[in-house]
Design a protein around this motif. Structure first.
Motif, PDB file in Angstrom:
ATOM      1  N   GLY A  50      -6.366  -7.513   4.697  1.00  0.00           N
ATOM      2  CA  GLY A  50      -5.606  -6.310   4.384  1.00  0.00           C
ATOM      3  C   GLY A  50      -6.472  -5.081   4.204  1.00  0.00           C
ATOM      4  O   GLY A  50      -7.702  -5.124   4.325  1.00  0.00           O
ATOM      5  N   THR A  51      -5.808  -3.965   3.919  1.00  0.00           N
ATOM      6  CA  THR A  51      -6.500  -2.684   3.727  1.00  0.00           C
ATOM      7  C   THR A  51      -6.736  -2.364   2.266  1.00  0.00           C
ATOM      8  O   THR A  51      -7.310  -1.316   1.951  1.00  0.00           O
ATOM      9  CB  THR A  51      -5.673  -1.555   4.365  1.00  0.00           C
ATOM     10  N   GLU A  52      -6.286  -3.231   1.376  1.00  0.00           N
ATOM     11  CA  GLU A  52      -6.463  -3.022  -0.062  1.00  0.00           C
ATOM     12  C   GLU A  52      -7.134  -4.247  -0.669  1.00  0.00           C
ATOM     13  O   GLU A  52      -6.967  -5.367  -0.178  1.00  0.00           O
ATOM     14  CB  GLU A  52      -5.114  -2.780  -0.746  1.00  0.00           C
ATOM     15  N   ILE A  90       1.748 -10.601   3.764  1.00  0.00           N
ATOM     16  CA  ILE A  90       2.186  -9.850   4.936  1.00  0.00           C
ATOM     17  C   ILE A  90       2.299 -10.757   6.146  1.00  0.00           C
ATOM     18  O   ILE A  90       3.263 -10.673   6.922  1.00  0.00           O
ATOM     19  CB  ILE A  90       1.199  -8.694   5.211  1.00  0.00           C
ATOM     20  N   SER A  92       1.730  -6.462  -2.019  1.00  0.00           N
ATOM     21  CA  SER A  92       1.534  -7.351  -0.884  1.00  0.00           C
ATOM     22  C   SER A  92       0.052  -7.400  -0.522  1.00  0.00           C
ATOM     23  O   SER A  92      -0.738  -6.539  -0.934  1.00  0.00           O
ATOM     24  CB  SER A  92       2.347  -6.885   0.325  1.00  0.00           C
ATOM     25  N   GLN A 104       2.278   0.101   3.340  1.00  0.00           N
ATOM     26  CA  GLN A 104       2.019  -1.230   2.792  1.00  0.00           C
ATOM     27  C   GLN A 104       2.487  -1.292   1.352  1.00  0.00           C
ATOM     28  O   GLN A 104       2.197  -0.417   0.543  1.00  0.00           O
ATOM     29  CB  GLN A 104       0.532  -1.594   2.877  1.00  0.00           C
ATOM     30  N   ASN A 105       3.205  -2.336   1.057  1.00  0.00           N
ATOM     31  CA  ASN A 105       3.693  -2.524  -0.306  1.00  0.00           C
ATOM     32  C   ASN A 105       2.522  -2.834  -1.236  1.00  0.00           C
ATOM     33  O   ASN A 105       1.684  -3.683  -0.925  1.00  0.00           O
ATOM     34  CB  ASN A 105       4.708  -3.669  -0.322  1.00  0.00           C
ATOM     35  N   ASP A 159      -2.839  -9.527   2.575  1.00  0.00           N
ATOM     36  CA  ASP A 159      -2.973 -10.336   3.780  1.00  0.00           C
ATOM     37  C   ASP A 159      -4.303 -11.091   3.718  1.00  0.00           C
ATOM     38  O   ASP A 159      -5.361 -10.522   3.984  1.00  0.00           O
ATOM     39  CB  ASP A 159      -2.923  -9.441   5.023  1.00  0.00           C
TER      40      ASP A 159
END
Length: 400
Positions: free
Chosen positions: A301-303, A388, A269, A265-266, A271
């Motif tokens: 997202g994951t972050e 994303i 970025s 994942q950038n 989501d």
């Protein structure tokens, strides 16, 4: 010399011919082997040698050593010995004539300078953008002209293992501020014309979206620096994650042989998603129209996301009311359309619920309509991040 001595000498030579010469054969491989293997044959050869030596000595001495007197008789002529030539074994080193008998075809040198490649007509592998990008018998350009193939970089090396150098070029079909890119290997035919060996790698709609540089190393591997995102759309090219990937020619096409195959994942970025309920307006005691919509913003997202930009495209006569706007970092802003609200940090997987109230002043006109509700992630510097999945970043809210 007496008659008896002459006769005795003739008899000795006759005995020599019938014994010693009968054992002598023409030189050759078989004779040599038999001579080496037989001790008795060597002794006979020594006797023959002695006889020849005596033949060269005085006739008187030879007669005195060899028996009684005899009458002379005719002397047979000495037979001639025919020697067959020894076969010559074949040489392990080919003769110059033998080497020149097999013609060697020189492999054409496929090295082209930038100027030569720009001056030649080339055929490119098909672009993913379709007919908007030329491919057949087209000229590359030195600058980014709309709808033309822009030569960005090139390098040289033996990429197909034929012992000759080829030319590898990074080309972009310019479409607006972007356009697809590909790395192509070129060679030269026997007539000196540019021919296309094959495509090394191309940009894609997904990833990689951008190609930055290329390099041909000594073993023929073509190294290409690829990026996960293309510049533009509100973010700089520096945000693209870059990787060096290596590609080799396998006889039919180029295949990746080194480097990463995927991107993580950038960090620029995110989501996020948004939902909103319809806005139903009712008449208040003061004659104004008021109503509330429930907006939910979620970080999928994951972050974590530093900030979230929420915008509601309601008509200009509809103003934010007091209730529900507390989570906004600042007072809801409205210069024209839309109404904006900046939300603070949103953890990964977290969701925030907003019950946002609106008011239309008494006498204000408001028909039935629809308004877009958008949400976008931002970094701590209030710069929009790359989304994303932007399909859930906008919903349509009905008001009445």
């Amino acid at each position: 010399m007496s008659e008896q001595e002459t006769l005795d000498l003739a008899q000795e030579f006759a005995r020599y011919r019938t014994t010693a010469l009968a054992e002598i054969e023409a030189p050759g491989p078989a004779a040599v082997r038999r001579t080496v293997q037989g001790r008795s044959r060597r002794r006979l050869a020594a006797t023959a040698t002695t006889a020849l030596a005596l033949f060269g000595g005085s006739a008187v001495g030879y007669a005195a050593l060899n028996g009684p007197d005899h009458r002379p008789g005719p002397v047979d002529p000495t037979p001639s010995i025919s020697v067959s030539p020894t076969p010559t074994p074949p040489s392990s080193t080919p003769s110059p004539a033998g080497t020149s008998a097999i013609p060697t075809i020189a492999v054409p040198d496929g090295r082209f300078s930038r100027a030569q490649l720009l001056a030649a007509s080339v055929t490119l592998p098909a672009w993913r953008a379709g007919p908007g990008c030329p491919t057949s018998e087209t000229r590359l350009t030195a600058e980014g002209r709309e709808g033309r193939n822009w030569l960005l970089a090139l390098d040289h090396g033996d990429v197909d293992g034929d012992g000759a150098v080829e030319t590898v070029a990074l080309v972009q079909c310019v479409l607006g501020s972007r356009g697809p890119m590909q790395v192509v290997a070129f060679d030269r035919d026997q007539e000196g014309k540019v021919i296309t060996l094959g495509r090394v790698v191309a940009s894609t709609i997904d990833k990689p979206q951008w190609l930055f540089a290329l390099d041909v190393v000594s073993d023929g591997t073509v190294r290409v620096q690829v990026g996960d995102i293309a510049p533009g759309g509100g973010w700089p090219g520096e945000w693209s994650q870059r990787q060096w990937r290596g590609y080799r020619w396998n006889g039919d096409s180029f295949a990746q042989v080194s480097g990463p195959t995927t991107f993580g994942q950038n960090p620029h970025s995110a989501d996020v998603s948004v939902t909103a309920t319809d806005l139903v307006l009712t008449t208040a005691d003061d004659g104004s129209l008021t109503g509330t919509t429930t907006v939910r913003v979620r970080n999928r997202g994951t972050e974590p996301v530093a900030r979230v930009d929420l915008r509601l495209g309601v008509p200009a006569t509809m103003r934010p009311d007091v209730d529900g706007w507390g989570p906004c970092v600042d007072e809801p802003q409205r210069t024209s359309e839309p109404v904006t609200c900046t939300l603070g940090r949103l953890a990964a997987g977290a969701e925030v619920r907003l019950d946002l109230s609106f008011r239309v002043a008494e006498g204000g006109t408001l028909g039935t309509g629809k308004a877009d509700v958008d949400v976008w992630p931002m970094d701590s510097g209030f710069r929009h991040l790359m989304e994303i999945n932007d399909s859930d970043n906008r919903v349509r809210m009905t008001y009445r």
